[in-house]
Write a protein that holds these residues in place. Structure first.
Motif, PDB file in Angstrom:
ATOM      1  N   ASP A  72      11.647  48.718  12.324  1.00 12.11           N
ATOM      2  CA  ASP A  72      11.269  47.789  11.311  1.00 12.11           C
ATOM      3  C   ASP A  72      10.144  46.943  11.702  1.00 12.11           C
ATOM      4  N   LEU A  73       9.333  47.577  12.636  1.00 11.71           N
ATOM      5  CA  LEU A  73       8.106  46.903  13.276  1.00 11.71           C
ATOM      6  C   LEU A  73       7.090  46.450  11.974  1.00 11.71           C
ATOM      7  N   GLY A  74       7.098  47.495  11.193  1.00  5.76           N
ATOM      8  CA  GLY A  74       6.291  47.115  10.080  1.00  5.76           C
ATOM      9  C   GLY A  74       6.241  45.934   9.248  1.00  5.76           C
ATOM     10  N   ALA A  81       0.830  39.158   8.815  1.00  3.15           N
ATOM     11  CA  ALA A  81      -0.252  39.602   8.104  1.00  3.15           C
ATOM     12  C   ALA A  81      -0.140  38.279   6.937  1.00  3.15           C
ATOM     13  N   VAL A  82       0.812  38.303   6.190  1.00  2.99           N
ATOM     14  CA  VAL A  82       0.978  37.463   4.876  1.00  2.99           C
ATOM     15  C   VAL A  82       0.902  36.058   5.524  1.00  2.99           C
ATOM     16  N   LEU A  83       1.359  35.667   6.696  1.00  2.00           N
ATOM     17  CA  LEU A  83       0.961  34.380   7.247  1.00  2.00           C
ATOM     18  C   LEU A  83      -0.510  34.095   7.451  1.00  2.00           C
ATOM     19  N   ALA A  84      -0.942  35.126   8.061  1.00  2.00           N
ATOM     20  CA  ALA A  84      -2.411  34.850   8.543  1.00  2.00           C
ATOM     21  C   ALA A  84      -3.367  34.709   7.097  1.00  2.00           C
ATOM     22  N   VAL A  85      -3.103  35.523   6.248  1.00  2.00           N
ATOM     23  CA  VAL A  85      -3.913  35.504   4.976  1.00  2.00           C
ATOM     24  C   VAL A  85      -3.540  34.158   4.387  1.00  2.00           C
ATOM     25  N   GLY A  86      -2.390  33.703   4.192  1.00  2.00           N
ATOM     26  CA  GLY A  86      -1.899  32.543   3.597  1.00  2.00           C
ATOM     27  C   GLY A  86      -2.624  31.131   4.318  1.00  2.00           C
ATOM     28  N   GLY A 355       2.880  42.444  -2.741  1.00  2.00           N
ATOM     29  CA  GLY A 355       3.347  43.571  -3.422  1.00  2.00           C
ATOM     30  C   GLY A 355       3.547  44.731  -2.472  1.00  2.00           C
ATOM     31  N   ILE A 356       2.931  45.072  -1.560  1.00  2.00           N
ATOM     32  CA  ILE A 356       3.409  46.049  -0.763  1.00  2.00           C
ATOM     33  C   ILE A 356       4.903  45.669  -0.228  1.00  2.00           C
ATOM     34  N   GLY A 357       5.134  44.377   0.377  1.00  2.00           N
ATOM     35  CA  GLY A 357       6.191  44.031   0.850  1.00  2.00           C
ATOM     36  C   GLY A 357       7.365  44.268  -0.246  1.00  2.00           C
ATOM     37  N   VAL A 358       7.368  43.809  -1.545  1.00  2.00           N
ATOM     38  CA  VAL A 358       8.247  43.966  -2.412  1.00  2.00           C
ATOM     39  C   VAL A 358       8.387  45.489  -2.675  1.00  2.00           C
ATOM     40  N   LEU A 359       7.485  46.379  -2.886  1.00  2.00           N
ATOM     41  CA  LEU A 359       7.877  47.815  -2.853  1.00  2.00           C
ATOM     42  C   LEU A 359       8.690  48.639  -1.701  1.00  2.00           C
ATOM     43  N   ARG A 360       8.414  47.678  -0.521  1.00  2.00           N
ATOM     44  CA  ARG A 360       9.058  48.283   0.701  1.00  2.00           C
ATOM     45  C   ARG A 360      10.494  47.874   0.644  1.00  2.00           C
ATOM     46  N   LEU A 361      10.779  46.860   0.044  1.00  4.58           N
ATOM     47  CA  LEU A 361      12.230  46.287   0.131  1.00  4.58           C
ATOM     48  C   LEU A 361      12.880  47.001  -0.837  1.00  4.58           C
TER      49      LEU A 361
END
Length: 361
Positions: A72-74, A81-86, A355-361
């Motif tokens: 689950d490293l991704g 990445a979300v925190l950095a962009v935020g 969006g990518i995170g929601v699709l992955r979950l």
């Protein structure tokens, strides 16, 4: 550099003062809450386990009920990445509020500075004050190291191994490493960490634009600065008005660089600006800056100079806001743009990642 030294003023009716700004009395409470949250974080429990535990030896990450394994490293990289962009989006919209209110260097430097001032104020013997200060610094730094390592090793076992000593070699190394780093960075280097070592500070100018707020000194209202007798009122109250931008910049430059520009002329008290030259803004600045010399890239936008100046303005019965957060466009009385290229780029990237995170979950 302009050479004229006579005053050019704008009529008071054409130059309204900014609205008063309430003092950030909650800053100390916010810093205390963040520090307390860090020290309590490893002790939180979730379903019988440590709520946040990045267990590297067992390759298991527990994040408040969410368990991540090596495959689950991704997900973990996506969260980072979300925190950095935020953070990029926050910087573009609100300026360096992270540096001023949430950065660990700011929090621990403030805590170490408070210990230093308290020991000097309450202990009359300088040698004793220094000894107490360094002892308190060492204890706080050591517990900071224990708390940080407690995010990677069960905190209960780590604390139980303090005495008699039962730490593993890597635990001892990292506790001492982060203790020494905290002691050195917060106790001695302080603003030099932000100026010379922090990569985020170097990236900030590229994340900001003309609509990003920064701390600004109103030279048109404040110059020429100088002490005066009380009871005269501010520049608007006594009808002097604001200076024209060229003269204001000239006086601010001369005050900041007397060796280069030469001494300022003597002005009568009724022609002085609202800055009483008390240097309160300089005394409280954690970066040792004088914001009156112009916007500085090393300013962390903590607002300490704003509150100190507002307190002086109230004491003199002048309107507050001589030093205030404002964007370059706001200073020029331009309408603020909320949808800018950098804002849209950061917001779009953040939405794509979510969006990518929601699709992955």
């Amino acid at each position: 550099m302009p050479s004229r030294l006579h005053l050019h003023v704008v009529p008071p009716s054409a130059a309204p003062l900014p609205r008063p700004r309430a003092a950030l009395r909650w800053r100390a409470l916010l810093w205390s809450a963040l520090l307390a949250g860090f020290y309590l974080l490893p002790w939180l429990r979730w379903e019988g386990r440590q709520a946040l535990l990045l267990d590297l030896p067992n390759r298991r990450f527990d994040l408040f009920g969410l368990t991540l394994w090596p495959q689950d490293l991704g997900v973990l990289l996506g969260l980072l990445a979300v925190l950095a962009v935020g953070l990029m989006l926050l910087t573009n919209v609100a300026g360096r509020v992270w540096c001023g209110y949430g950065c660990p260097q700011t929090l621990w430097s403030g805590m170490f500075g408070w210990i230093e001032r308290s020991s000097a104020r309450h202990l009359r013997r300088p040698a004793l004050a220094r000894a107490v200060k360094h002892l308190a610094w060492a204890l706080l730094a050591l517990w900071t190291g224990v708390t940080f390592v407690g995010l990677f090793s069960p905190i209960h076992d780590l604390v139980a191994g303090l005495w008699p000593p039962a730490w593993r070699g890597w635990q001892t190394f990292w506790v001492m490493f982060y203790a020494l780093a905290t002691w050195g960075n917060a106790g001695f280097l302080r603003e030099q960490v932000c100026i010379d070592l922090c990569p985020y500070a170097r990236l900030c100018p590229s994340l900001c634009d003309a609509d990003t707020p920064q701390v600004h000194y109103d030279a048109r209202r404040g110059e020429p600065r100088g002490p005066r007798a009380p009871g005269q009122g501010g520049v608007i109250q006594r009808g002097r008005g604001l200076l024209d931008p060229v003269s204001a910049s000239d006086y601010a430059f001369r005050a900041a660089h007397p060796a280069l520009a030469g001494p300022m002329p003597n002005f009568p008290e009724d022609r002085l600006g609202d800055c009483v030259n008390c240097d309160a803004c300089v005394a409280v600045c954690p970066m040792a800056l004088d914001i009156r010399s112009g916007p500085h890239p090393d300013c962390i936008a903590c607002g300490a100079c704003v509150d100190a100046c507002d307190a002086q303005m109230r004491a003199w019965h002048f309107p507050t806001g001589l030093i205030r957060p404002a964007s370059p466009n706001g200073v020029q009385q331009h309408a603020r743009r909320w949808l800018r290229p950098r804002t849209l780029a950061a917001l779009g990237t953040l939405l794509v990642l979510l969006g990518i995170g929601v699709l992955r979950l």
